[in-house]
Design an enzyme around this catalytic site. Structure first.
Site, PDB file in Angstrom:
ATOM      1  N   LYS A 187      20.586   1.295 -55.613  1.00 52.27           N
ATOM      2  CA  LYS A 187      19.348   0.545 -55.282  1.00 52.27           C
ATOM      3  C   LYS A 187      18.778  -0.226 -56.467  1.00 52.27           C
ATOM      4  O   LYS A 187      17.644   0.014 -56.893  1.00 52.27           O
ATOM      5  CB  LYS A 187      18.278   1.503 -54.753  1.00 52.27           C
ATOM      6  CG  LYS A 187      18.652   2.254 -53.484  1.00 52.27           C
ATOM      7  CD  LYS A 187      17.456   3.052 -52.972  1.00 52.27           C
ATOM      8  CE  LYS A 187      17.746   3.799 -51.694  1.00 52.27           C
ATOM      9  NZ  LYS A 187      18.670   4.926 -51.814  1.00 52.27           N
ATOM     10  N   ASP A 220      25.119   3.935 -53.913  1.00 52.62           N
ATOM     11  CA  ASP A 220      23.727   3.669 -53.510  1.00 52.62           C
ATOM     12  C   ASP A 220      22.794   3.830 -54.711  1.00 52.62           C
ATOM     13  O   ASP A 220      22.104   4.831 -54.839  1.00 52.62           O
ATOM     14  CB  ASP A 220      23.383   4.669 -52.394  1.00 52.62           C
ATOM     15  CG  ASP A 220      21.948   4.581 -51.929  1.00 52.62           C
ATOM     16  OD1 ASP A 220      21.331   3.514 -52.059  1.00 52.62           O
ATOM     17  OD2 ASP A 220      21.439   5.608 -51.419  1.00 52.62           O
ATOM     18  N   ASP A 264      15.564  -5.307 -60.300  1.00 52.42           N
ATOM     19  CA  ASP A 264      15.096  -5.769 -61.616  1.00 52.42           C
ATOM     20  C   ASP A 264      15.063  -7.287 -61.557  1.00 52.42           C
ATOM     21  O   ASP A 264      15.254  -7.869 -60.474  1.00 52.42           O
ATOM     22  CB  ASP A 264      16.053  -5.237 -62.705  1.00 52.42           C
ATOM     23  CG  ASP A 264      15.355  -5.065 -64.047  1.00 52.42           C
ATOM     24  OD1 ASP A 264      14.578  -5.968 -64.436  1.00 52.42           O
ATOM     25  OD2 ASP A 264      15.593  -4.048 -64.719  1.00 52.42           O
TER      26      ASP A 264
END
Ligand code: C5P
Length: 238
Positions: free
Chosen positions: A62, A60, A65
């Site tokens: 996340k 995880d 970009d």
């Protein structure tokens, strides 16, 4: 085989704490979440260690970009062999589509199983006042979550991370094959901590969640194994 609908969040700084908890939970838990706190402290060793124990892993981190950077970052993470990776839906359709396409192409090229890619919708800690502070008050949080989920699905993403309270709406809008992973799960009587949009394990599953991510109600429990077993009993009894 443990019920893999329960994913325990290993939110620790130290590898020894991970080893103690995984050892304590033993065969009752087969799926673990490695997030920023642990990964940024311990690095890839913890993923290798869990894999050596045959545990499944939700990494995880996340990612959020520009499309090229997110897609290539995911391809680097894919080398670690995690079962689920994630990105923020707020990165937009092009970012999600580039990421999903690249993971599909790269896993096929390398001849390895593609990890599931899921998108974070709106963090389960975000409450109404946070929401208004972000300037999004024209739309209800739940409406934004559904919008993100549909966008993720149309971009070829396998599912979403969302609050258990929004799982039902997502299931209705995105169909049976779309994965719904819900943090913000709190058994009756346990501390809410910094979460906001929470529900019990049974209502999360009844609302359509495929996986429950549970951290502190297990990791901070006096008896973590018992806490995990109670959650498993609750969802198995449905
Ligand atoms: O301790 P607790 O059960 O609140 O832990 C929930 C876990 O799920 C944390 O590791 C948190 O980072 C993660 N998470 C979340 N909300 C999201 C996505 C992930 O709480 N939207």
């Amino acid at each position: 085989m443990a019920d893999e609908r329960l994913i325990v969040a290993l939110d620790f700084h130290h590898f020894d704490d991970v080893k103690n908890l995984v050892d304590t939970l033993d065969d009752s838990v087969n799926f673990y979440k490695v997030g920023m706190e642990l990964f940024y402290s311990v690095g890839t060793d913890v993923v290798d260690w869990l894999k050596a124990l045959d545990k499944k892993i939700f990494l995880d981190l996340k990612l959020c970009d520009i499309p090229n950077t997110t897609a290539n970052g995911l391809c680097s993470l894919m080398n670690l062999g995690a079962d689920i990776l994630n990105i923020h839906a707020a990165g937009g359709y092009t970012m999600m589509k580039t990421a999903a396409d690249k993971l599909r192409e790269e896993s096929a090229r390398r001849g390895i199983a593609k990890p599931k890619l899921i998108a974070v919708t709106v963090l389960t800690s975000v409450n109404q006042s946070d929401w208004e502070g972000l300037g999004y008050s024209q739309l209800e949080i739940s409406a934004q979550v559904v919008r993100f989920a549909k966008l993720a699905k149309s971009a070829g993403v396998d599912g979403v991370v969302a609050s258990p309270n929004e799982a039902k709406l997502i299931r209705e809008n995105c169909g049976e094959d779309f994965l719904i992973v819900t943090p913000g799960v709190r058994p009756v009587g346990s501390a809410v901590n910094d979460q906001s949009r929470i529900a019990t394990p049974s209502s999360a599953i009844q609302n359509g969640a495929n996986y429950l991510v549970v951290g502190r109600p297990i990791t901070k429990a006096e008896n973590p194994k018992l806490a995990a077993q109670k959650i498993l009993e609750e969802i198995n009894g449905l």
